[in-house]
Design a protein around this motif. Structure first.
Motif, PDB file in Angstrom:
ATOM      1  N   LEU A 199     -90.540  14.263 -13.633  1.00 43.45           N
ATOM      2  CA  LEU A 199     -90.523  14.449 -15.083  1.00 43.45           C
ATOM      3  C   LEU A 199     -89.124  14.242 -15.645  1.00 43.45           C
ATOM      4  CD1 LEU A 199     -91.870  15.375 -17.748  1.00 43.45           C
ATOM      5  CD2 LEU A 199     -91.294  17.726 -17.088  1.00 43.45           C
ATOM      6  N   ALA A 200     -89.011  13.304 -16.583  1.00 43.85           N
ATOM      7  CA  ALA A 200     -87.756  13.101 -17.313  1.00 43.85           C
ATOM      8  C   ALA A 200     -87.844  13.887 -18.619  1.00 43.85           C
ATOM      9  CB  ALA A 200     -87.535  11.618 -17.592  1.00 43.85           C
ATOM     10  N   ASP A 234     -89.393  -3.874 -14.774  1.00 46.46           N
ATOM     11  CA  ASP A 234     -88.661  -4.228 -15.992  1.00 46.46           C
ATOM     12  C   ASP A 234     -87.852  -3.044 -16.516  1.00 46.46           C
ATOM     13  OD1 ASP A 234     -89.720  -6.752 -15.854  1.00 46.46           O
ATOM     14  OD2 ASP A 234     -91.332  -6.368 -17.290  1.00 46.46           O
ATOM     15  N   HIS A 235     -88.400  -1.847 -16.388  1.00 41.58           N
ATOM     16  CA  HIS A 235     -87.693  -0.659 -16.877  1.00 41.58           C
ATOM     17  C   HIS A 235     -86.449  -0.388 -16.041  1.00 41.58           C
ATOM     18  CE1 HIS A 235     -87.920   2.566 -19.769  1.00 41.58           C
ATOM     19  NE2 HIS A 235     -87.587   3.442 -18.842  1.00 41.58           N
ATOM     20  N   ASN A 236     -86.527  -0.665 -14.750  1.00 41.07           N
ATOM     21  CA  ASN A 236     -85.351  -0.528 -13.885  1.00 41.07           C
ATOM     22  C   ASN A 236     -84.237  -1.457 -14.338  1.00 41.07           C
ATOM     23  OD1 ASN A 236     -85.115   1.256 -11.468  1.00 41.07           O
ATOM     24  ND2 ASN A 236     -87.197   0.551 -11.119  1.00 41.07           N
ATOM     25  N   LYS A 237     -84.607  -2.674 -14.713  1.00 45.70           N
ATOM     26  CA  LYS A 237     -83.601  -3.635 -15.174  1.00 45.70           C
ATOM     27  C   LYS A 237     -82.926  -3.140 -16.449  1.00 45.70           C
ATOM     28  CE  LYS A 237     -86.074  -7.616 -13.236  1.00 45.70           C
ATOM     29  NZ  LYS A 237     -86.820  -8.858 -13.556  1.00 45.70           N
ATOM     30  N   LEU A 238     -83.710  -2.592 -17.368  1.00 44.06           N
ATOM     31  CA  LEU A 238     -83.146  -2.086 -18.618  1.00 44.06           C
ATOM     32  C   LEU A 238     -82.272  -0.858 -18.373  1.00 44.06           C
ATOM     33  CD1 LEU A 238     -86.251  -2.414 -20.975  1.00 44.06           C
ATOM     34  CD2 LEU A 238     -84.176  -3.804 -21.019  1.00 44.06           C
ATOM     35  N   ALA A 239     -82.722   0.012 -17.475  1.00 47.22           N
ATOM     36  CA  ALA A 239     -81.961   1.234 -17.198  1.00 47.22           C
ATOM     37  C   ALA A 239     -80.628   0.923 -16.539  1.00 47.22           C
ATOM     38  CB  ALA A 239     -82.781   2.168 -16.315  1.00 47.22           C
ATOM     39  N   ARG A 267     -82.830   7.334 -15.401  1.00 52.73           N
ATOM     40  CA  ARG A 267     -82.170   6.588 -14.324  1.00 52.73           C
ATOM     41  C   ARG A 267     -82.275   7.332 -12.997  1.00 52.73           C
ATOM     42  NH1 ARG A 267     -76.395   3.953 -15.404  1.00 52.73           N
ATOM     43  NH2 ARG A 267     -77.752   2.848 -16.857  1.00 52.73           N
ATOM     44  N   ALA A 268     -82.061   8.635 -13.020  1.00 49.94           N
ATOM     45  CA  ALA A 268     -82.182   9.431 -11.795  1.00 49.94           C
ATOM     46  C   ALA A 268     -83.623   9.432 -11.293  1.00 49.94           C
ATOM     47  CB  ALA A 268     -81.704  10.862 -12.050  1.00 49.94           C
ATOM     48  N   LEU A 269     -84.568   9.539 -12.217  1.00 49.61           N
ATOM     49  CA  LEU A 269     -85.984   9.513 -11.844  1.00 49.61           C
ATOM     50  C   LEU A 269     -86.339   8.194 -11.162  1.00 49.61           C
ATOM     51  CD1 LEU A 269     -88.954  10.639 -14.083  1.00 49.61           C
ATOM     52  CD2 LEU A 269     -89.029   8.466 -12.881  1.00 49.61           C
ATOM     53  N   LEU A 270     -85.889   7.087 -11.737  1.00 52.52           N
ATOM     54  CA  LEU A 270     -86.193   5.771 -11.177  1.00 52.52           C
ATOM     55  C   LEU A 270     -85.545   5.578  -9.809  1.00 52.52           C
ATOM     56  CD1 LEU A 270     -85.826   3.662 -14.434  1.00 52.52           C
ATOM     57  CD2 LEU A 270     -87.944   4.043 -13.163  1.00 52.52           C
ATOM     58  N   ALA A 271     -84.334   6.092  -9.638  1.00 56.10           N
ATOM     59  CA  ALA A 271     -83.649   5.976  -8.350  1.00 56.10           C
ATOM     60  C   ALA A 271     -84.395   6.755  -7.270  1.00 56.10           C
ATOM     61  CB  ALA A 271     -82.212   6.478  -8.473  1.00 56.10           C
ATOM     62  N   TYR A 272     -84.852   7.946  -7.616  1.00 58.08           N
ATOM     63  CA  TYR A 272     -85.618   8.758  -6.660  1.00 58.08           C
ATOM     64  C   TYR A 272     -86.934   8.068  -6.315  1.00 58.08           C
ATOM     65  CZ  TYR A 272     -88.113  12.769  -4.699  1.00 58.08           C
ATOM     66  OH  TYR A 272     -88.825  13.601  -3.873  1.00 58.08           O
ATOM     67  N   THR A 297     -81.591  15.742  -7.853  1.00 57.46           N
ATOM     68  CA  THR A 297     -80.449  14.886  -8.163  1.00 57.46           C
ATOM     69  C   THR A 297     -80.597  13.531  -7.492  1.00 57.46           C
ATOM     70  OG1 THR A 297     -79.012  16.822  -8.330  1.00 57.46           O
ATOM     71  CG2 THR A 297     -77.942  14.681  -8.086  1.00 57.46           C
ATOM     72  N   ALA A 298     -80.303  12.476  -8.243  1.00 57.12           N
ATOM     73  CA  ALA A 298     -80.321  11.110  -7.710  1.00 57.12           C
ATOM     74  C   ALA A 298     -79.513  10.228  -8.639  1.00 57.12           C
ATOM     75  CB  ALA A 298     -81.751  10.583  -7.591  1.00 57.12           C
ATOM     76  N   ALA A 299     -78.797   9.266  -8.064  1.00 55.10           N
ATOM     77  CA  ALA A 299     -78.020   8.290  -8.839  1.00 55.10           C
ATOM     78  C   ALA A 299     -77.065   8.964  -9.823  1.00 55.10           C
ATOM     79  CB  ALA A 299     -78.955   7.335  -9.583  1.00 55.10           C
ATOM     80  N   GLY A 300     -76.511  10.091  -9.415  1.00 58.11           N
ATOM     81  CA  GLY A 300     -75.542  10.768 -10.261  1.00 58.11           C
ATOM     82  C   GLY A 300     -76.134  11.545 -11.417  1.00 58.11           C
ATOM     83  N   GLY A 301     -77.459  11.641 -11.479  1.00 61.21           N
ATOM     84  CA  GLY A 301     -78.112  12.391 -12.548  1.00 61.21           C
ATOM     85  C   GLY A 301     -79.153  13.327 -11.971  1.00 61.21           C
ATOM     86  N   CYS A 302     -79.932  13.929 -12.836  1.00 61.32           N
ATOM     87  CA  CYS A 302     -80.956  14.845 -12.359  1.00 61.32           C
ATOM     88  C   CYS A 302     -82.204  14.720 -13.222  1.00 61.32           C
ATOM     89  CB  CYS A 302     -80.452  16.285 -12.342  1.00 61.32           C
ATOM     90  SG  CYS A 302     -80.098  16.953 -13.980  1.00 61.32           S
ATOM     91  N   PHE A 303     -83.306  15.234 -12.701  1.00 65.15           N
ATOM     92  CA  PHE A 303     -84.569  15.289 -13.424  1.00 65.15           C
ATOM     93  C   PHE A 303     -85.373  16.431 -12.834  1.00 65.15           C
ATOM     94  CE2 PHE A 303     -85.267  12.693  -9.737  1.00 65.15           C
ATOM     95  CZ  PHE A 303     -86.540  13.009  -9.300  1.00 65.15           C
TER      96      PHE A 303
END
Length: 233
Positions: free
Chosen positions: A187-188, A226-231, A195-200, A53-59
């Motif tokens: 793994l997403a 760039d993907h972080n900005k889009l997410a 978003r959770a994957l990127l936060a972790y 779990t990260a940023a309110g989501g999971c992966f």
């Protein structure tokens, strides 16, 4: 609605138009939201990992300790033997100085011509100012020797395309914990897990000083930024 859900919606609308007329947007949104119920995600345990779990989501996070430790193959004394880090010393001058018995930078601190800059270079090495040392000509091998295995991460990413607007579904990181090499796979399983994957990943990278990649300067790292900005949009 995420960027990827919007792209999927546009694709479905185009397909519906080609088939004989546009479908109502509301029905498409409803269809997208119902998708996880029709196609439930595989449990992380079935993929050899665990729910993270990260940023309110999971992966799905898979980690494996490797039998061998991650050894930095370069000596921390290597950079001290590169006299050309001092301004004014080129290959010819370096060879002449070494013929005189001067083997390391510290032996030049009292030199009438090179002493001041030799002290400056030693200060840069002490403070591990990699960018400035790189500008002076330090090699990867010389710079890598300044850092411990715990400060180094190996990184690779897998995406569905070459542009940051396309999904990122897997990140591999190799780090060292308590003198053991640990291989992690982030793994997403669905767009919404990115978003959770990127936060972790951001949190994991904050604990390191050096990133080693293959073509990372041109692809992996710019893509992640760039993907972080889009997410986050």
């Amino acid at each position: 609605m995420s960027l990827f859900e919007r792209l999927a919606q546009i694709k479905q609308q185009r397909e519906a138009t080609a088939a004989g007329g546009p479908a109502p947007v509301a029905s498409k949104v409803s269809s997208l939201r119902a998708e996880p119920e029709r196609s439930p995600l595989l449990p992380a345990s079935s993929l050899g990992g665990r729910e993270c779990t990260a940023a309110g989501g999971c992966f799905c996070l898979r980690e494996k300790k490797l039998k061998q430790s991650l050894q930095v193959p370069f000596s921390d004394t290597l950079i001290y033997r590169n006299l050309r880090l001092i301004w004014g010393i080129g290959p010819v001058t370096e060879a002449r100085l070494k013929d005189q018995g001067i083997a390391v930078i510290s032996e030049l601190v009292c030199h009438p011509r090179f002493g001041a800059d030799a002290r400056q270079v030693l200060n840069l090495i002490e403070r591990r100012q990699a960018a400035e040392l790189r500008r002076r000509g330090a090699t990867d091998a010389e710079l890598l020797g300044l850092f411990s295995p715990e400060e180094i991460v190996f990184l690779d990413i897998e995406t569905t395309g070459l542009w940051a607007s396309q999904p990122l579904f897997l990140v591999g990181i190799l780090t060292t914990r308590e003198q053991e090499a640990v291989l992690g796979q982030l793994l997403a399983r669905h767009y919404r897990e990115e978003r959770a994957l990127l936060a972790y990943l951001a949190q994991a990278l904050q604990q390191t000083k050096v990133m080693i990649t293959f073509n990372g300067k041109r692809f992996d790292w710019p893509y992640i930024i760039d993907h972080n900005k889009l997410a986050a949009a």
